[in-house]
Design an enzyme around this catalytic site. Structure first.
Site, PDB file in Angstrom:
ATOM      1  N   TYR A 147      79.598  90.494 -15.337  1.00  0.00           N
ATOM      2  CA  TYR A 147      79.801  88.634 -14.869  1.00  0.00           C
ATOM      3  C   TYR A 147      79.821  87.541 -16.150  1.00  0.00           C
ATOM      4  O   TYR A 147      80.092  86.283 -15.676  1.00  0.00           O
ATOM      5  CB  TYR A 147      78.566  88.228 -14.154  1.00  0.00           C
ATOM      6  CG  TYR A 147      78.335  89.707 -12.311  1.00  0.00           C
ATOM      7  CD1 TYR A 147      78.969  90.088 -12.486  1.00  0.00           C
ATOM      8  CD2 TYR A 147      76.986  89.190 -11.898  1.00  0.00           C
ATOM      9  CE1 TYR A 147      78.491  90.467 -11.097  1.00  0.00           C
ATOM     10  CE2 TYR A 147      76.454  89.547 -10.929  1.00  0.00           C
ATOM     11  CZ  TYR A 147      77.460  90.867 -10.509  1.00  0.00           C
ATOM     12  OH  TYR A 147      77.719  91.685  -9.591  1.00  0.00           O
ATOM     13  N   LYS A 198      74.657 104.051 -15.339  1.00  0.00           N
ATOM     14  CA  LYS A 198      75.917 104.864 -15.270  1.00  0.00           C
ATOM     15  C   LYS A 198      76.872 105.779 -16.275  1.00  0.00           C
ATOM     16  O   LYS A 198      77.794 105.484 -15.900  1.00  0.00           O
ATOM     17  CB  LYS A 198      76.557 104.041 -13.565  1.00  0.00           C
ATOM     18  CG  LYS A 198      78.186 105.266 -13.018  1.00  0.00           C
ATOM     19  CD  LYS A 198      76.702 105.359 -12.292  1.00  0.00           C
ATOM     20  CE  LYS A 198      78.264 106.786 -10.836  1.00  0.00           C
ATOM     21  NZ  LYS A 198      77.218 108.096 -10.326  1.00  0.00           N
ATOM     22  N   ASP A 231      72.953 105.092  -8.919  1.00  0.00           N
ATOM     23  CA  ASP A 231      73.168 106.311  -7.471  1.00  0.00           C
ATOM     24  C   ASP A 231      72.182 107.203  -7.166  1.00  0.00           C
ATOM     25  O   ASP A 231      71.170 106.333  -5.251  1.00  0.00           O
ATOM     26  CB  ASP A 231      74.596 106.643  -6.828  1.00  0.00           C
ATOM     27  CG  ASP A 231      75.207 107.785  -8.328  1.00  0.00           C
ATOM     28  OD1 ASP A 231      73.981 107.549  -8.808  1.00  0.00           O
ATOM     29  OD2 ASP A 231      75.702 108.565  -8.009  1.00  0.00           O
ATOM     30  N   ASP A 255      72.209  93.045  -9.649  1.00  0.00           N
ATOM     31  CA  ASP A 255      72.512  92.192  -8.638  1.00  0.00           C
ATOM     32  C   ASP A 255      72.491  93.079  -7.217  1.00  0.00           C
ATOM     33  O   ASP A 255      71.997  92.564  -5.970  1.00  0.00           O
ATOM     34  CB  ASP A 255      74.100  92.060  -8.917  1.00  0.00           C
ATOM     35  CG  ASP A 255      74.479  90.774  -7.147  1.00  0.00           C
ATOM     36  OD1 ASP A 255      73.430  89.943  -6.704  1.00  0.00           O
ATOM     37  OD2 ASP A 255      75.627  90.665  -7.603  1.00  0.00           O
ATOM     38  N   ASP A 259      69.091  93.380  -4.003  1.00  0.00           N
ATOM     39  CA  ASP A 259      69.228  92.527  -2.598  1.00  0.00           C
ATOM     40  C   ASP A 259      69.020  94.521  -1.397  1.00  0.00           C
ATOM     41  O   ASP A 259      68.536  93.850  -0.611  1.00  0.00           O
ATOM     42  CB  ASP A 259      71.043  92.990  -2.064  1.00  0.00           C
ATOM     43  CG  ASP A 259      71.200  91.057  -2.074  1.00  0.00           C
ATOM     44  OD1 ASP A 259      70.162  90.812  -2.968  1.00  0.00           O
ATOM     45  OD2 ASP A 259      72.201  90.445  -1.990  1.00  0.00           O
TER      46      ASP A 259
END
Ligand code: ATP
Length: 361
Positions: A147, A198, A231, A255, A259
């Site tokens: 970001y 990851k 994942d 992020d 959620d």
């Protein structure tokens, strides 16, 4: 020991008992007003100062987040209480980005702290996973990763166009968020920290996370350090949320998984977050946005904003009051004193009244 925010993990003087109020846009005004009533009731000595920043101000005179206001926030306040930013009249959301990202980056609020805490079984979406099972916290790196906006476009609009988005992982940035997670775990008697990345596919940046994680974890031998690819983490959060106590991850993954976490804990109306630079001013905001579709109707759920006040009180050195706020929200949920999106019939103001009533008896 503190249980709400990540702010208290370094020895330091207490933050100033002054709270900057930034209601922002849309339902931000409505939900923040209820949070303010809670702060006034529980901590009448706190000085609350409102700032006129948001879409109205931007459309009026182009102001987003002036340097002098940022400096004031940094030096004169212990906490910043934000409603929400975003307004259909500013389709680019430039004001929201400059204000929110401006605070995060320029105040170096590198810890995004989000409790994933289900307060009542009725509001959890998973069969057999209630309040006991759904109770952990996420530390999301908040200042770098995907970001930073570093990248570019080449041959834009042609068949040959290329768009590159760079992920930034600094040794310092990775180390400090990992350390914040372990420190919080230690201060709050937690036994496990899970780092998620990851690194099987992103071999440079996430290999750095792997290496630094091992180094930092070695300093906390009493805490079990584990790792999951993101994942797998997403899957496990749904199948077995009880496996987690503290999760730490990068900006992008944080992020997304927070959620998912908000959904596990009853939805956006109940999700609160803190943006922290340990030892400095911290910013608290409900996870939801300005919700233009329901703005001005007085039906928004104020509980996420009120849960933020619990975190603020904890951050300002009043953890017992912070716990009272959480307990009160729990009781409201138990009694079905909730707004429409949770199946109740209370307005924003009535939901705030319900909290104030329980707090004052
Ligand atoms: P943004 O882009 O600013 O995140 P948004 O307003 O499109 O914003 P959110 O506000 O995060 O998105 O939430 C999506 C929807 O969820 C809203 O449009 C609204 O209908 C609902 N919602 C969000 N927050 C609340 C709340 N506090 N109370 C009730 N409904 C809410």
């Amino acid at each position: 020991m503190p249980t709400h925010t990540a702010s208290t993990h370094t020895a330091r003087v207490l933050p100033l008992p002054r709270v900057a109020l930034l209601p922002g846009d849309g339902i931000g005004h409505e939900v923040l007003a209820e949070g303010v009533r809670v702060l006034q009731l529980l901590a009448p000595d706190l000085e609350l100062v409102s700032f006129d920043l948001g879409a109205d101000r931007y459309l009026r005179d182009g102001t987003t987040l002036p340097d002098d206001v940022l400096e004031q926030l940094r030096t004169e306040f212990g906490a910043i209480f934000v409603g929400a930013f975003g307004d259909p009249r500013v389709p680019t959301s430039v004001h929201a980005k400059e204000i929110l990202l401006g605070m995060r980056f320029r105040l170096d609020l590198y810890v995004n702290f989000r409790p994933i805490r289900l307060y009542h079984d009725r509001y959890g979406p998973l069969r057999g996973k209630g309040t006991e099972e759904t109770n952990f916290v996420v530390f999301r790196e908040n200042t770098e990763g995907m970001y930073t906006g570093i990248g570019g476009q080449f041959k834009r609009g042609t068949e040959d166009e290329i768009a590159i988005e760079q992920e930034v992982n600094t040794r310092k940035g990775v180390e400090r968020i990992l350390r914040a997670a372990f420190e919080w775990a230690r201060a709050n008697g937690k036994a496990k920290v899970c780092m998620s990345d990851k690194s099987n596919a992103m071999r440079h940046g996430h290999e750095l996370w792997q290496r630094v994680f091992k180094l930092v974890a070695a300093e906390y031998p009493e805490i079990k350090a584990s790792h999951l690819y993101v994942d797998v983490l997403a899957m496990r959060m749904v199948q077995a949320p009880e496996s987690f106590e503290v999760v730490v991850t990068n900006n992008l993954f944080g992020d997304i998984i927070t959620d998912l976490g908000a959904a596990l804990a009853g939805g956006l109306g109940l999700a609160a977050s803190a943006n922290i630079h340990p030892g400095g001013v911290a910013m608290f905001e409900p996870v939801h946005g300005s919700a233009p579709d329901i703005a001005g109707q007085g039906i928004a759920n104020p509980f996420a904003a009120i849960l933020c006040t619990g975190m603020i009180l904890d951050h300002l050195g009043r953890p017992a009051l912070g716990r009272r706020v959480e307990d009160t929200i729990r009781r409201c949920l138990d009694q079905g004193q909730v707004t429409r999106e949770l199946g109740g019939n209370l307005s924003t103001r009535e939901a705030g009244d319900a909290v104030l009533n329980l707090l004052s008896h």
